[in-house]
Design a protein around this motif. Structure first.
Motif, PDB file in Angstrom:
ATOM      1  N   VAL A  25       5.227   3.334   2.278  1.00 62.58           N
ATOM      2  CA  VAL A  25       5.021   2.049   1.618  1.00 62.58           C
ATOM      3  C   VAL A  25       4.894   0.988   2.706  1.00 62.58           C
ATOM      4  CG1 VAL A  25       5.941   0.379  -0.032  1.00 62.58           C
ATOM      5  CG2 VAL A  25       6.442   2.823  -0.323  1.00 62.58           C
ATOM      6  N   ASP A  26       3.768   0.299   2.709  1.00 64.99           N
ATOM      7  CA  ASP A  26       3.523  -0.774   3.669  1.00 64.99           C
ATOM      8  C   ASP A  26       3.415  -2.077   2.886  1.00 64.99           C
ATOM      9  OD1 ASP A  26       2.723  -2.478   5.682  1.00 64.99           O
ATOM     10  OD2 ASP A  26       0.975  -1.301   6.264  1.00 64.99           O
ATOM     11  N   ARG A  84       0.866  -1.177   0.000  1.00 67.22           N
ATOM     12  CA  ARG A  84       0.000   0.000   0.000  1.00 67.22           C
ATOM     13  C   ARG A  84       0.898   1.221   0.000  1.00 67.22           C
ATOM     14  NH1 ARG A  84      -4.884   0.896   0.575  1.00 67.22           N
ATOM     15  NH2 ARG A  84      -5.400  -1.109   1.503  1.00 67.22           N
ATOM     16  N   TYR A  85       0.711   2.060  -0.999  1.00 72.05           N
ATOM     17  CA  TYR A  85       1.448   3.318  -1.132  1.00 72.05           C
ATOM     18  C   TYR A  85       0.514   4.440  -0.715  1.00 72.05           C
ATOM     19  CZ  TYR A  85       4.847   0.683  -3.829  1.00 72.05           C
ATOM     20  OH  TYR A  85       5.788  -0.229  -4.212  1.00 72.05           O
ATOM     21  N   TYR A 115      11.920  -3.553   8.563  1.00 69.58           N
ATOM     22  CA  TYR A 115      11.515  -4.896   8.146  1.00 69.58           C
ATOM     23  C   TYR A 115      11.380  -5.832   9.331  1.00 69.58           C
ATOM     24  CZ  TYR A 115      13.499  -3.196   3.762  1.00 69.58           C
ATOM     25  OH  TYR A 115      13.785  -2.460   2.649  1.00 69.58           O
ATOM     26  N   ALA A 116      10.573  -6.864   9.136  1.00 72.33           N
ATOM     27  CA  ALA A 116      10.635  -8.079   9.930  1.00 72.33           C
ATOM     28  C   ALA A 116      11.350  -9.052   8.982  1.00 72.33           C
ATOM     29  CB  ALA A 116       9.238  -8.578  10.291  1.00 72.33           C
ATOM     30  N   PRO A 117      12.676  -9.118   9.071  1.00 69.27           N
ATOM     31  CA  PRO A 117      13.467  -9.778   8.034  1.00 69.27           C
ATOM     32  C   PRO A 117      13.448 -11.303   8.076  1.00 69.27           C
ATOM     33  CG  PRO A 117      14.903  -9.006   9.771  1.00 69.27           C
ATOM     34  CD  PRO A 117      13.499  -8.545  10.116  1.00 69.27           C
ATOM     35  N   GLY A 152       7.267  -5.226   5.785  1.00 70.37           N
ATOM     36  CA  GLY A 152       8.174  -4.135   5.461  1.00 70.37           C
ATOM     37  C   GLY A 152       7.444  -2.807   5.461  1.00 70.37           C
ATOM     38  N   LEU A 153       8.073  -1.782   6.020  1.00 70.88           N
ATOM     39  CA  LEU A 153       7.535  -0.424   6.014  1.00 70.88           C
ATOM     40  C   LEU A 153       8.629   0.525   5.545  1.00 70.88           C
ATOM     41  CD1 LEU A 153       5.793  -0.259   9.520  1.00 70.88           C
ATOM     42  CD2 LEU A 153       4.660  -0.401   7.307  1.00 70.88           C
ATOM     43  N   GLY A 154       8.268   1.406   4.648  1.00 74.78           N
ATOM     44  CA  GLY A 154       9.229   2.408   4.186  1.00 74.78           C
ATOM     45  C   GLY A 154       8.591   3.780   4.180  1.00 74.78           C
ATOM     46  N   THR A 155       9.373   4.792   4.535  1.00 76.90           N
ATOM     47  CA  THR A 155       8.928   6.173   4.463  1.00 76.90           C
ATOM     48  C   THR A 155       9.963   6.939   3.664  1.00 76.90           C
ATOM     49  OG1 THR A 155       7.903   5.978   6.632  1.00 76.90           O
ATOM     50  CG2 THR A 155       8.234   8.197   5.798  1.00 76.90           C
TER      51      THR A 155
END
Length: 184
Positions: free
Chosen positions: A105-106, A90-91, A139-141, A117-120
């Motif tokens: 970004v989820d 999801r953006y 991340y949960a890697p 993963g989550l990104g900002t």
């Protein structure tokens, strides 16, 4: 300090979100003489980004559109020697201030590299007419976190090369992004 190619990222830090069980990296990179909105508009167009950065990638919009403040996209990126990396994410975009925009970004689907993963990505004015991109990647890697942190840096460098090469958003890409953040 991260060092990659011929430039450095002086201020990077390991970050942790204990409540979600995520860890990763945060850093800021100067992406060159491009307006923050233009840089974010290029990032927002995931189909265009995939064509330019990941030859052979396939994208399919699952819900929403580039004109909305949020959409869900499924992407398949071929990784040499590993097969296809599948990601459904999801953006979301928002204007933080008149000159600053943020894209989140989820990654909502597990894949071979992470279970979450989550990104900002925060685009803001830098010195001398440049844009600063602040990246927070969590991340949960499923692989060593160092690998994912290096991939986050490599992705930021790939975007930097796009912007430094003179790539700017088309009128449509810019219009779609402005509509998504309520400015168009």
């Amino acid at each position: 300090m991260w060092q990659h190619e011929d430039t450095e990222i002086e201020h990077s830090e390991d970050v942790h979100d204990e409540a979600r069980g995520l860890r990763g990296v945060r850093f800021t990179i100067d992406i060159g003489p491009i307006d923050p909105l233009d840089a974010a508009a290029l990032y927002w167009d995931q189909h265009g980004q995939a064509r330019e950065l990941f030859p052979g990638a396939e994208c399919a919009m699952q819900s929403g559109s580039y004109r909305e403040p949020s959409f869900v996209l499924r992407m398949s990126v071929p990784l040499p020697g590993a097969g296809a990396l599948m990601q459904t994410a999801r953006y979301s975009a928002q204007r933080v201030s008149p000159d600053v925009v943020e894209i989140s970004v989820d990654a909502v689907e597990e894949n071979m590299l992470w279970s979450r993963g989550l990104g900002t990505y925060r685009f803001s004015p830098g010195a001398g007419g440049t844009t600063q991109l602040e990246v927070t990647s969590l991340y949960a890697p499923r692989v060593p976190i160092k690998v994912l942190n290096q991939a986050a840096l490599a992705a930021a460098r790939a975007h930097q090369r796009r912007y430094l090469s003179g790539r700017r958003p088309t009128a449509e890409e810019r219009e779609q992004f402005l509509a998504a953040i309520g400015g168009g």
